[in-house]
Structure formats: C-alpha cells, structure tokens
Enzyme design. Structure first.
Site, mmCIF file in Angstrom:
data_model
loop_
_atom_site.group_PDB
_atom_site.id
_atom_site.type_symbol
_atom_site.label_atom_id
_atom_site.label_comp_id
_atom_site.label_asym_id
_atom_site.label_seq_id
_atom_site.Cartn_x
_atom_site.Cartn_y
_atom_site.Cartn_z
ATOM 1 N N HIS A 191 0.776 -1.113 -0.106
ATOM 2 C CA HIS A 191 -0.033 0.025 -0.067
ATOM 3 C C HIS A 191 0.773 1.253 -0.129
ATOM 4 C CE1 HIS A 191 -3.075 -2.981 0.830
ATOM 5 N NE2 HIS A 191 -3.704 -2.314 -0.046
ATOM 6 N N GLU A 435 -11.110 -10.979 -4.394
ATOM 7 C CA GLU A 435 -9.679 -11.154 -4.175
ATOM 8 C C GLU A 435 -9.224 -12.090 -3.279
ATOM 9 O OE1 GLU A 435 -8.794 -7.406 -2.503
ATOM 10 O OE2 GLU A 435 -10.635 -7.178 -1.289
ATOM 11 N N ASP A 459 -4.445 -8.777 -4.138
ATOM 12 C CA ASP A 459 -4.903 -9.593 -3.028
ATOM 13 C C ASP A 459 -4.946 -10.913 -3.729
ATOM 14 O OD1 ASP A 459 -4.243 -8.303 -0.440
ATOM 15 O OD2 ASP A 459 -6.239 -7.484 -0.638
ATOM 16 N N CYS A 506 -9.594 -4.108 -10.746
ATOM 17 C CA CYS A 506 -9.257 -2.826 -10.128
ATOM 18 C C CYS A 506 -7.979 -2.930 -9.304
ATOM 19 C CB CYS A 506 -10.153 -2.111 -9.146
ATOM 20 S SG CYS A 506 -10.509 -3.297 -7.662
HETATM 21 C C1 PEP Z 1 -6.860 -5.423 -4.509
HETATM 22 O O1 PEP Z 1 -6.428 -6.330 -3.616
HETATM 23 O O2 PEP Z 1 -6.133 -5.975 -5.743
HETATM 24 C C2 PEP Z 1 -7.159 -4.271 -4.205
HETATM 25 C C3 PEP Z 1 -7.514 -3.518 -5.432
HETATM 26 O O3 PEP Z 1 -7.427 -3.754 -2.878
HETATM 27 P P1 PEP Z 1 -6.247 -3.152 -2.264
HETATM 28 O O4 PEP Z 1 -4.950 -2.992 -3.000
HETATM 29 O O5 PEP Z 1 -6.588 -2.090 -1.591
HETATM 30 O O6 PEP Z 1 -5.887 -4.448 -1.238
HETATM 31 MG MG MG Z 2 -7.153 -6.037 -1.716
#
Ligand code: PEP
Ligand code: MG
Length: 586
Positions: A191, A435, A459, A506
């Site tokens: 993140h 995910e 994820d 996404c």
């Molecule tokens: C993902 O896991 O692909 C996602 C978009 O969520 P995050 O990156 O916030 O875990």
């Molecule tokens: Mg995620």
C-alpha cells in the site's frame, strides 16, 4: 557513484539531496559546517560520545545487576566500540579535514563499518552490524537532541531513502518537499507503493539493504521509471539522466492530451476506464485524465492519515466531495479495508497480536466484528448517495455468509435512515471485491447475489500464490501473468457473464499497459486504475482491436509460465504502442 536497483512503483525521474531515515526516522539536517566552527563541532562530538559512553555503562550495570554479568557483558562490547580510537580518529578527521557536521561524520563512519561487516557474508558478523546501527542511533540522539526534525517539518526539497515507510507515514508526506522516495523493503502492490502513485511521487521499493552506504545529504537521482537510485552521480550520468528525463516528459505531455479522447478500440468497442483513489483530492486527477468515474475508492485512508477515528460526518464530507465532483459518473465506495499493512495508529494495539496479519482480522471481517464503526460508514455512504451515482463495495469477501451479513447490516442502516427521515438511494448497487480464491471458486453463487464484481488482483495474487504482496524476497513469485491468475480471472468473467453481472479489474494489474490486450481479449470491458495510468491505458485501447486482443489473449493463456506470458505480452505491447515502450520503459 553508487547505483541501487529496486522495484519501480511510481514513475518519474527526480534529483535532489538524500534524506536518510533510519528506523527511528532520524534526519541529518546539515552535511557541512563552516571552518571557524570546527573546534566547537569537535567538542560537540566529544560531549555526545561521553554521554553515550555513560549511558552504555549505566545499561551494563543495570543489566548485570538484574540478569547477571554475562548479559551485562553485551554492553561492554558496545562500550569498546564507542571508545575505539580508530573510529574516533576517523570521525574527527571528517569533521576537521572535510568540514563535515558531526552528525554526518558519525553516520558515515559507523555505516561504513556496518557495511563491511554485512559484506563478510557471516551471519554472526552481519548481526553485529545492528550493534553499530544502535551506536549510531545513540550518538545521533545525543547530537540532534531536541532539534531532531520531523518528516512533516521539511523546509527544502529532498529524496527520502528509508528502510520502510508505513502507508500512514506515506499518506502524510509533504509533497511540496518530498521529490520522491525509495525504501529497502516493500513489493509492487504494497500500500505504500500504491500511495506513491496516488500522491504522484516517483518511488522505488524493495531496494534491499543499502542504507548503510548512505549518510544523507548526498546528491541522488531517483528513476521511478526503471527502479534505480543513483548516489553521487558523475557528470556523464547526470547528462544522460537529464536527456531521458526530457524524453519521458515529452511522452507524458503527449499522453496528457488523451484525456478528451474516447476510450474505444479500433473496431469501435467502448472500454470503461475508471480511477482508483485513496483521497478525495485525487478525483480531480481522474477527471482531468478522462476517467469514466471512480472504480475504487479506498476509504480506509481516511483512518490512516488522521489520529482519531473519523466520525460519520468526516466520512460523509469526504464522500460528498468525491461524489459531487464526479457528477453523473459512478463512484464505487469500498467499505473499510483496514488490517494487514493498513493499520491506523489509533488501532495499532488491536493488531499487535496477529502473527499473520494478511490472514487475520482485516477488511470485511473487521467491519462485521465492529458493527458500530461499520454502520457509521454505511450511513455516511448512503447519505452521500443522493448527491450522485454511488455504488457500495465490500472488500475481501471470502464466504457467501459474509456477503449476506454485510448486506443485512446495510439493510438495517437503510431502515434506520428511513425511520429518521434521512434521504438516501434505496437501489444503490451493492458489489464485492473478488480477491480471495474462495470467492472465485464460488463466483457463480456470488454472481446470483451481487450487483457487480471487482477483481482485486493485488490480493488475489498474494492469496493464490501464497506470497506476501509487500515482501520483495518473493517478488519473483508475485506476478500478474501467472497462468493461475489468468485462469481465475476467466472463471470470474464466465460466472458473471452467465448471470449478466458487470465485472471490473481494479488491482494494479489493470494499471499495467501490458495486460490490457489480454484482459480485453478475455472479455473484460471495464478497468479501474491509478489516475496516473489512465492515459497510457487509453493509448493501448485506442491502438487495439478486439479481434487482435482475442488472439493475444488466446496465445497468452496457452503459455504455462508467468515469465513467458509477461514476455509475450511485452512484445505485443511494443508492437502496438512502440512509443510507450521505448520512451517510458514499459
Ligand atoms: C486489490 O487487492 O487488488 C485491491 C484493489 O485492493 P487493495 O490493493 O486496496 O488491497
Ligand atoms: Mg485488496
């Protein structure tokens, strides 16, 4: 000149002075001192050294009396190190002969000792390097005293080099002064990396151990396109970098004009490209780049950048800003995805226990456990829903029961609002992130109950391949092109199509232009990506036909190694968009 390579996570090339943050976020404010201050600076060093030696002796006595002399002896080794005449001479010489500040000199000399130990390849010696870092910290603490500066108090541009930055620290970086950052740890989709993209700061993660070789204040080039950090570049390198900086800028300027062009393939197929955001301010970047809406609003950043739990009205105000700025365009608000590496300071104690935070109480699991907090957020989202085109999405759903429970709580909140006469959109679409592999396996069952799916590859990859998304030592396994991931995406697309439910991707995979032909060829028609990536994605879509995408996808899916899939897709992208590949480096 020294060059370090890591994982490029946010593009752009910058140059400036290094600000090295140790584990305690020390910053060395001055590299040089004036000639007439040398005697005073030497004295300052000796005062600090005496104080440190006194502290170490105190530690030795305390530990010896409580645990026994053999434990106290640990500190005699520290004391010997602090009193080593060679070490003291080297520090003095840097201050006296090169007009270096004591902070810089201490850090430079101790880090070069630590580096030599680390390079000997012996585990015991390598661990002794930690003792040297400890001594460095003790000395810096004495030297900097109260004047230790906080990251938020920067007054001049710097490039941050750190062991790690938490998402919370990254979220609060002052973008006026932080030109870029690089960390020793971290992976593609940690993140911290995602936030760098959001803040549009060039960034590199996973450099491996290198801080021992840098004191701070050196001149640095950070190349966020290719994942390189160059310390003290020579003139030839500087000239080369400036040349390639100008070329990349030309490509970015050209891509900047993509905003107003339709996202349509050569054979007229419209492809929706939305933006992923973490902060309301990013909506502007999405709109400017011609996004079709916000496909993922990571609301947990409301927690991460503050020091108190957001109230219902904090949530509401943030959502209204995003929803109103988007007008009729859709905004997918994802409920809190707290946990794993996204732990707000104010909840840190709740998470300290988990040995495996990626598999622990996070995301929807946490919301279902903490229903008051969850309801506060849902109320705010529903209230904001009357101002635009809102959709609600639940993260990390692993079982049907979780989805049903989350939906039931949402219905409860709707009833409360109705009782209170507060307006909201009753038919707000309700979707989920896909995910976790279990959600893919049961995609057909989920497809009957959801209004939409959004595939979170970040994820999904980590849970499918059992590799931590933020760990650079398993970055070679963590690949979007892995055949298992392609198959999972196909399974979701098939299940959704059967039940007429829309699907978006996404995760960061959809921000990578190489994967666009593959995803469109599989039948995907909706992407949500980092705002910075939108123009590049549009360029790929506009240079491609669906027939061609299907051919590319069929071939990619016939390959059995991630490496071969990615190599093949890279080749196809070079053919389709040579500019993008040559000049920006995809
Ligand atoms: C993902 O896991 O692909 C996602 C978009 O969520 P995050 O990156 O916030 O875990
Ligand atoms: Mg995620």
């Amino acid at each position: 000149m020294k060059v370090f390579s890591g994982i490029a996570v946010s593009p752009g090339m910058v140059s400036g002075p290094a600000l090295v943050l140790g584990s305690e976020n020390f910053r060395i404010p001055r590299k040089f001192v004036s000639k007439d201050a040398i005697d005073a600076e030497l004295q300052r060093f000796h005062v600090a050294l005496d104080l440190v030696c006194k502290d170490i002796k105190g530690n030795e006595q305390l530990v010896s009396s409580q645990l026994g002399a053999q434990y106290g002896a640990i500190f005699s080794a520290h004391l010997q190190m602090a009193q080593d005449p060679r070490l003291i001479r080297e520090v003095e010489s840097l201050i006296r002969d090169q007009c270096r500040s004591p902070e810089f000199a201490v850090s430079r000399v101790l880090r070069s000792y630590a580096e030599q130990l680390q390079k000997m390849g012996d585990r015991y010696l390598s661990e002794r390097a930690l003792d040297i870092f400890d001594l460095e910290k003790r000395l810096l603490r004495k030297l900097l005293g109260e004047s230790r500066e906080e990251l938020s108090n920067l007054t001049e541009p710097v490039i941050i080099l750190a062991h790690d930055l938490t998402p919370g620290e990254t979220a609060t970086l002052n973008t006026k002064y932080v030109l870029g950052f690089a960390t020793e740890v971290g992976g593609h989709t940690s993140h911290t990396a995602i936030l760098a993209g959001a803040l549009e700061i060039p960034a590199i993660v996973g450099l491996g151990r290198c801080l021992a070789e840098i004191s701070g204040g050196e001149s640095v080039i950070l190349d966020g396109d290719h994942g390189r950090v160059i310390i003290d570049p020579d003139d030839e390198t500087l000239a080369r970098v400036q040349h390639s900086q100008a070329r990349s800028q030309r490509v970015r300027d050209r891509l900047g004009e993509m905003g107003s062009l339709p996202s349509e393939t050569q054979d007229g197929q419209r492809v929706t490209i939305c933006g992923n955001i973490e902060f309301p301010e990013e909506v502007r970047q999405c709109i400017k780049r011609g996004a079709d809406g916000v496909g993922l609003y990571r609301t947990e950043f409301l927690f991460l950048s503050g020091n108190r739990e957001p109230s219902e009205s904090d949530h509401y105000e943030a959502y209204c800003r995003v929803v109103e700025a988007c007008g009729d365009l859709p905004v997918v608000i994802r409920t809190l995805d707290i946990g794993a590496d996204k732990v707000p300071q104010l909840m840190a104690d709740q998470f300290a226990e988990s040995a495996n935070p990626m598999l622990g109480l996070r995301s929807i699991r946490l919301s279902l456990r903490n229903t008051q907090m969850f309801k506060r957020q849902l109320r705010a989202i529903l209230r904001a829903s009357v101002h635009g085109n809102v959709r609600i999405m639940f993260p990390l759903v692993a079982t049907l029961l979780e989805f049903r429970q989350a939906k039931m709580i949402l219905m409860d909140v709707m009833e409360d609002l109705e009782d209170e006469g507060i307006p909201f959109q009753r038919n707000v679409p309700i979707g989920m992130m896909v995910e976790v592999p279990s959600a893919v396996i049961l995609a057909e069952e989920f497809a009957r109950e959801v209004d939409f799916f959004s595939i979170g590859t970040n994820d999904l990859i980590q849970y499918t391949l059992a590799c931590d998304r933020s760990d650079p030592t398993v970055a070679h396994l963590y690949r979007s092109g892995d055949p298992s991931i392609l198959r999972l995406i196909q399974m979701v697309l098939r299940a959704a199509e059967k039940h007429g439910k829309p699907v978006t991707v996404c995760g960061q995979m959809s921000s990578d232009p190489r994967f666009i032909p593959l995803l469109l060829g599989m039948g995907l028609r909706s992407l949500s990506a980092t705002p910075q990536a939108i123009p590049r994605l549009k360029e790929v879509v506009r240079n491609l036909s669906i027939t061609e995408a299907e051919r590319i996808s069929q071939h990619a899916c016939s390959l059995d190694l991630a490496r071969d899939v990615e190599h093949y897709l890279q080749g196809e992208l070079s053919r389709l968009c040579p500019d993008l590949v040559d000049e920006v480096g995809f």
